[in-house]
Enzyme design. Structure first.
Site, PDB file in Angstrom:
ATOM      1  N   GLU A  41     -28.859 -25.691  13.503  1.00 11.07           N
ATOM      2  CA  GLU A  41     -27.622 -25.577  12.782  1.00 11.07           C
ATOM      3  C   GLU A  41     -27.918 -26.328  11.487  1.00 11.07           C
ATOM      4  O   GLU A  41     -27.794 -27.717  11.455  1.00 11.07           O
ATOM      5  CB  GLU A  41     -26.317 -26.079  13.438  1.00 11.07           C
ATOM      6  CG  GLU A  41     -25.081 -26.165  12.573  1.00 11.07           C
ATOM      7  CD  GLU A  41     -23.992 -26.914  12.998  1.00 11.07           C
ATOM      8  OE1 GLU A  41     -23.658 -27.185  14.239  1.00 11.07           O
ATOM      9  OE2 GLU A  41     -23.142 -27.563  12.025  1.00 11.07           O
ATOM     10  N   ARG A  45     -25.099 -28.215   2.795  1.00 14.28           N
ATOM     11  CA  ARG A  45     -24.635 -29.371   2.357  1.00 14.28           C
ATOM     12  C   ARG A  45     -25.743 -29.849   1.046  1.00 14.28           C
ATOM     13  O   ARG A  45     -25.484 -30.700   0.403  1.00 14.28           O
ATOM     14  CB  ARG A  45     -24.594 -30.829   3.023  1.00 14.28           C
ATOM     15  CG  ARG A  45     -23.394 -30.533   4.143  1.00 14.28           C
ATOM     16  CD  ARG A  45     -23.799 -31.868   5.032  1.00 14.28           C
ATOM     17  NE  ARG A  45     -22.771 -31.477   6.293  1.00 14.28           N
ATOM     18  CZ  ARG A  45     -22.793 -32.056   7.206  1.00 14.28           C
ATOM     19  NH1 ARG A  45     -23.388 -33.587   7.409  1.00 14.28           N
ATOM     20  NH2 ARG A  45     -22.149 -31.802   8.407  1.00 14.28           N
ATOM     21  N   LYS A 129     -15.996 -25.810  17.979  1.00 15.58           N
ATOM     22  CA  LYS A 129     -16.662 -27.076  17.771  1.00 15.58           C
ATOM     23  C   LYS A 129     -15.610 -28.338  17.779  1.00 15.58           C
ATOM     24  O   LYS A 129     -14.521 -28.205  17.180  1.00 15.58           O
ATOM     25  CB  LYS A 129     -17.402 -27.086  16.427  1.00 15.58           C
ATOM     26  CG  LYS A 129     -17.711 -28.714  15.639  1.00 15.58           C
ATOM     27  CD  LYS A 129     -18.735 -28.339  14.439  1.00 15.58           C
ATOM     28  CE  LYS A 129     -19.053 -29.767  13.988  1.00 15.58           C
ATOM     29  NZ  LYS A 129     -20.052 -29.616  13.257  1.00 15.58           N
TER      30      LYS A 129
END
Ligand code: 3PG
Length: 218
Positions: A41, A45, A129
């Protein structure tokens, strides 16, 4: 195309990876695969995250690559265009949920409360999640959610470590955990791919001990 259960069952640990220099993306992904972890994943960012994602998607066929930290519908579109095979968000808004559903990509929306779990369930998704897992209550919290809502499978992430992962993985409503510990910033910057491979091997070797089920019907 992978479905969400393929994502949840690809590895005990989904490495949550932030890469500053896209030149590091392919070697990091290869080290994870060599260590036995076939999923990554990649967080959105950094400015170059989409380039890293695209290069992994093109050059490391043995890995399932997804985008994490998806905050907006536009980011979801960009990640899908770059080759993301799944999407992960830290939380969820109605607009993001509706948009990602229209993309038809496996999606793990972030939830931290029972109300958020119920809101996502209404959209038809049953995999989520749990974020931030540690601060939000850890394994006891997830065990408690599993009583009224056993149909949801979680990938707890945020404050999970190699040491705490087994306690989460022992829960019937946890398929995998997520964590950034497999790709420490220092190892990536030092291009210590051997270290990342070792950390992946440790994670891939995590044993899952689920308590024996008690069968009330005898
Ligand atoms: C995430 O986005 O899921 C977290 O940043 C990962 O959390 P961790 O760094 O505590 O593993």
């Amino acid at each position: 195309m992978a479905d969400v259960s393929t994502i949840l069952n690809a590895s005990r640990v989904i490495p949550v990876v932030t890469i500053d220099n896209p030149e590091h993306a392919v070697p990091v992904a290869q080290a994870l695969v060599e260590g036995g972890v076939g999923i990554i994943e990649l967080t959105l960012r950094t400015e170059s995250a989409l380039k890293s994602l695209q290069w992994i998607a093109e050059e490391v066929p043995g890995i399932l690559v997804g985008a994490g930290t998806v905050l907006t519908p536009a980011q979801a579109d960009h990640a899908a265009a770059a080759g993301a095979q799944f999407l992960v968000s830290p939380g969820v808004t109605p607009a993001l949920l509706q948009h990602v559903l229209s993309l038809n990509l496996p999606f793990l929306p972030g939830v931290a409360t029972v109300g958020e779990v119920m809101a996502v369930l209404e959209s038809g998704l049953t995999a989520m999640k749990f974020f931030p897992a540690g601060p939000a209550g850890g394994p006891p919290y997830l065990a408690a959610i599993g009583a009224p809502i056993p149909q949801v499978q979680f990938c707890p992430t945020g404050g999970v470590s190699l040491a705490s992962a087994p306690e989460y993985l022992a829960l019937p409503n946890v398929s995998c955990v997520g964590g950034s510990w497999l790709t420490p910033k220092t190892a990536v910057e030092d291009q210590d791919w051997g270290r990342i491979k070792e950390l992946a091997q440790e994670a891939a070797g995590l044993a899952v001990e689920r308590p024996a089920r008690t069968d009330a019907s005898g």
